[in-house]
Motif scaffolding. Structure first.
Motif, PDB file in Angstrom:
ATOM      1  N   CYS A  38       0.847  -1.255   0.054  1.00  0.00           N
ATOM      2  CA  CYS A  38      -0.066  -0.051   0.058  1.00  0.00           C
ATOM      3  C   CYS A  38       0.912   1.168   0.062  1.00  0.00           C
ATOM      4  O   CYS A  38       0.589   2.263  -0.457  1.00  0.00           O
ATOM      5  CB  CYS A  38      -0.709   0.142   1.248  1.00  0.00           C
ATOM      6  N   ASP A  39       1.901   1.029   0.634  1.00  0.00           N
ATOM      7  CA  ASP A  39       2.868   2.324   0.572  1.00  0.00           C
ATOM      8  C   ASP A  39       4.339   1.843   0.423  1.00  0.00           C
ATOM      9  O   ASP A  39       4.742   0.854   1.077  1.00  0.00           O
ATOM     10  CB  ASP A  39       2.913   2.890   2.181  1.00  0.00           C
ATOM     11  N   SER A  40       5.123   2.132  -0.658  1.00  0.00           N
ATOM     12  CA  SER A  40       6.155   1.727  -1.106  1.00  0.00           C
ATOM     13  C   SER A  40       7.139   1.942  -0.022  1.00  0.00           C
ATOM     14  O   SER A  40       8.299   1.172  -0.269  1.00  0.00           O
ATOM     15  CB  SER A  40       6.605   2.301  -2.711  1.00  0.00           C
ATOM     16  N   ALA A  41       7.038   2.689   1.143  1.00  0.00           N
ATOM     17  CA  ALA A  41       7.964   3.007   1.969  1.00  0.00           C
ATOM     18  C   ALA A  41       7.907   1.667   2.998  1.00  0.00           C
ATOM     19  O   ALA A  41       9.009   1.691   3.660  1.00  0.00           O
ATOM     20  CB  ALA A  41       7.779   4.166   2.753  1.00  0.00           C
ATOM     21  N   SER A  42       7.184   1.048   3.264  1.00  0.00           N
ATOM     22  CA  SER A  42       7.125  -0.150   3.951  1.00  0.00           C
ATOM     23  C   SER A  42       8.051  -1.374   3.688  1.00  0.00           C
ATOM     24  O   SER A  42       8.134  -1.605   2.535  1.00  0.00           O
ATOM     25  CB  SER A  42       5.570  -0.754   3.987  1.00  0.00           C
ATOM     26  N   ASN A  43       9.005  -1.511   4.784  1.00  0.00           N
ATOM     27  CA  ASN A  43       9.608  -2.745   4.554  1.00  0.00           C
ATOM     28  C   ASN A  43       9.507  -3.910   5.552  1.00  0.00           C
ATOM     29  O   ASN A  43       9.701  -5.088   5.174  1.00  0.00           O
ATOM     30  CB  ASN A  43      11.241  -2.294   4.648  1.00  0.00           C
ATOM     31  N   SER A  44       8.587  -3.738   6.614  1.00  0.00           N
ATOM     32  CA  SER A  44       8.582  -4.599   7.327  1.00  0.00           C
ATOM     33  C   SER A  44       7.099  -4.321   7.925  1.00  0.00           C
ATOM     34  O   SER A  44       6.645  -3.410   7.808  1.00  0.00           O
ATOM     35  CB  SER A  44       9.786  -4.982   8.680  1.00  0.00           C
ATOM     36  N   GLU A  45       6.512  -5.462   8.664  1.00  0.00           N
ATOM     37  CA  GLU A  45       5.186  -5.362   9.040  1.00  0.00           C
ATOM     38  C   GLU A  45       4.865  -6.377  10.136  1.00  0.00           C
ATOM     39  O   GLU A  45       5.287  -7.358  10.313  1.00  0.00           O
ATOM     40  CB  GLU A  45       4.429  -5.705   7.837  1.00  0.00           C
ATOM     41  N   ILE A  46       3.893  -5.693  10.960  1.00  0.00           N
ATOM     42  CA  ILE A  46       3.334  -6.833  11.903  1.00  0.00           C
ATOM     43  C   ILE A  46       1.664  -6.759  11.823  1.00  0.00           C
ATOM     44  O   ILE A  46       1.274  -5.737  11.872  1.00  0.00           O
ATOM     45  CB  ILE A  46       3.706  -6.547  13.407  1.00  0.00           C
ATOM     46  N   VAL A  47       1.172  -8.112  11.914  1.00  0.00           N
ATOM     47  CA  VAL A  47      -0.377  -7.673  12.004  1.00  0.00           C
ATOM     48  C   VAL A  47      -0.822  -8.823  12.850  1.00  0.00           C
ATOM     49  O   VAL A  47      -0.355 -10.049  13.070  1.00  0.00           O
ATOM     50  CB  VAL A  47      -0.761  -8.654  10.452  1.00  0.00           C
ATOM     51  N   VAL A  48      -1.882  -8.252  13.915  1.00  0.00           N
ATOM     52  CA  VAL A  48      -2.409  -9.003  15.079  1.00  0.00           C
ATOM     53  C   VAL A  48      -3.751  -9.181  14.704  1.00  0.00           C
ATOM     54  O   VAL A  48      -4.697  -8.269  14.427  1.00  0.00           O
ATOM     55  CB  VAL A  48      -2.180  -8.264  16.230  1.00  0.00           C
ATOM     56  N   PRO A  49      -4.376 -10.541  14.610  1.00  0.00           N
ATOM     57  CA  PRO A  49      -5.520 -10.685  14.607  1.00  0.00           C
ATOM     58  C   PRO A  49      -6.181 -10.341  15.864  1.00  0.00           C
ATOM     59  O   PRO A  49      -5.724 -10.767  16.983  1.00  0.00           O
ATOM     60  CB  PRO A  49      -5.736 -12.314  14.349  1.00  0.00           C
ATOM     61  N   LEU A  50      -7.542  -9.847  15.676  1.00  0.00           N
ATOM     62  CA  LEU A  50      -8.379  -9.604  16.735  1.00  0.00           C
ATOM     63  C   LEU A  50      -9.583 -10.403  16.795  1.00  0.00           C
ATOM     64  O   LEU A  50     -10.345 -10.317  15.969  1.00  0.00           O
ATOM     65  CB  LEU A  50      -8.658  -7.973  16.689  1.00  0.00           C
ATOM     66  N   ILE A  51      -9.467 -11.168  18.001  1.00  0.00           N
ATOM     67  CA  ILE A  51     -10.467 -12.267  17.884  1.00  0.00           C
ATOM     68  C   ILE A  51     -11.189 -12.352  19.422  1.00  0.00           C
ATOM     69  O   ILE A  51     -10.593 -12.122  20.395  1.00  0.00           O
ATOM     70  CB  ILE A  51      -9.824 -13.544  17.990  1.00  0.00           C
ATOM     71  N   ARG A  52     -12.524 -12.383  19.308  1.00  0.00           N
ATOM     72  CA  ARG A  52     -13.322 -12.347  20.489  1.00  0.00           C
ATOM     73  C   ARG A  52     -14.461 -13.338  20.600  1.00  0.00           C
ATOM     74  O   ARG A  52     -15.118 -13.433  19.474  1.00  0.00           O
ATOM     75  CB  ARG A  52     -14.034 -10.945  21.005  1.00  0.00           C
ATOM     76  N   ASP A  53     -14.414 -14.344  21.539  1.00  0.00           N
ATOM     77  CA  ASP A  53     -15.324 -15.442  21.478  1.00  0.00           C
ATOM     78  C   ASP A  53     -15.152 -16.296  20.309  1.00  0.00           C
ATOM     79  O   ASP A  53     -16.348 -16.520  19.675  1.00  0.00           O
ATOM     80  CB  ASP A  53     -16.897 -14.859  21.890  1.00  0.00           C
ATOM     81  N   GLY A  54     -14.173 -16.561  19.739  1.00  0.00           N
ATOM     82  CA  GLY A  54     -14.110 -17.419  18.550  1.00  0.00           C
ATOM     83  C   GLY A  54     -14.141 -16.519  17.441  1.00  0.00           C
ATOM     84  O   GLY A  54     -14.170 -17.228  16.366  1.00  0.00           O
TER      85      GLY A  54
END
Ligand code: SME
Length: 160
Positions: free
Chosen positions: A109-125
């Motif tokens: 999405c942004d060519s400046a990005s080189n590393s990334e962290i993505v956290v899933p948000l889960i509630r009650d399954g």
């Protein structure tokens, strides 16, 4: 009323502990998910060094749709299984990617990005969405960042 949650530079675990209490304070008593995501994105953006995108994709009927964020305009819809976000959504596992250019199917999405962290948000399954943080620095996110982001994710999952 002003919200001054500026957090002093400190070692990473201390910074995340301060970030956690600031986030708790910021969302306490508010049930509007958009407001909470917007403030959470702004707080994380202000606090973490070397980040160029912080925000949310929400699970809308089995597709990730862009939510509140800080940073450059981003792609709006991401299918489960596609890109780092889609893999996090499909596997429900945190994705901590040292070099996004080496990640098959990474969505730039942004060519400046080189590393990334993505956290899933889960509630009650139920997968509510994902928290995404991008950095222009390769390997920006350490195991300590992952632990901290998972704790932020746990707070967010309760109030979204
Ligand atoms: N890079 C992500 C897309 C979203 S942004 O980083 C804002 C991905 O590959 O899923």
């Amino acid at each position: 009323m002003t919200y001054d949650f500026r957090i002093a530079a400190a070692d990473t675990p201390t910074m995340y502990r301060d970030l956690e209490s600031a986030l708790q304070g910021l969302v306490a008593g508010e049930t509007d998910a958009v407001a909470n995501m917007a403030n959470a994105a702004a707080l994380i953006w202000e606090t973490l060094p070397d980040v160029n995108w912080v925000g949310f994709y929400r699970n809308v009927g089995g597709e990730l749709v862009l939510g509140p964020f800080q940073g450059r305009p981003a792609c709006i819809r991401i299918k489960f299984g596609e890109g780092v976000c889609g893999v996090a959504a499909e596997t429900r596992q945190v994705q901590r990617i040292e070099d996004v250019h080496a990640f098959p199917g990474h969505i730039a999405c942004d060519s400046a990005s080189n590393s990334e962290i993505v956290v899933p948000l889960i509630r009650d399954g139920e997968l509510l969405g994902v928290l995404v943080i991008d950095s222009p620095k390769t390997a920006r996110f350490s195991e300590e960042d992952e632990a901290g982001c998972l704790r932020l994710g746990a707070i967010l999952s309760r109030i979204l």
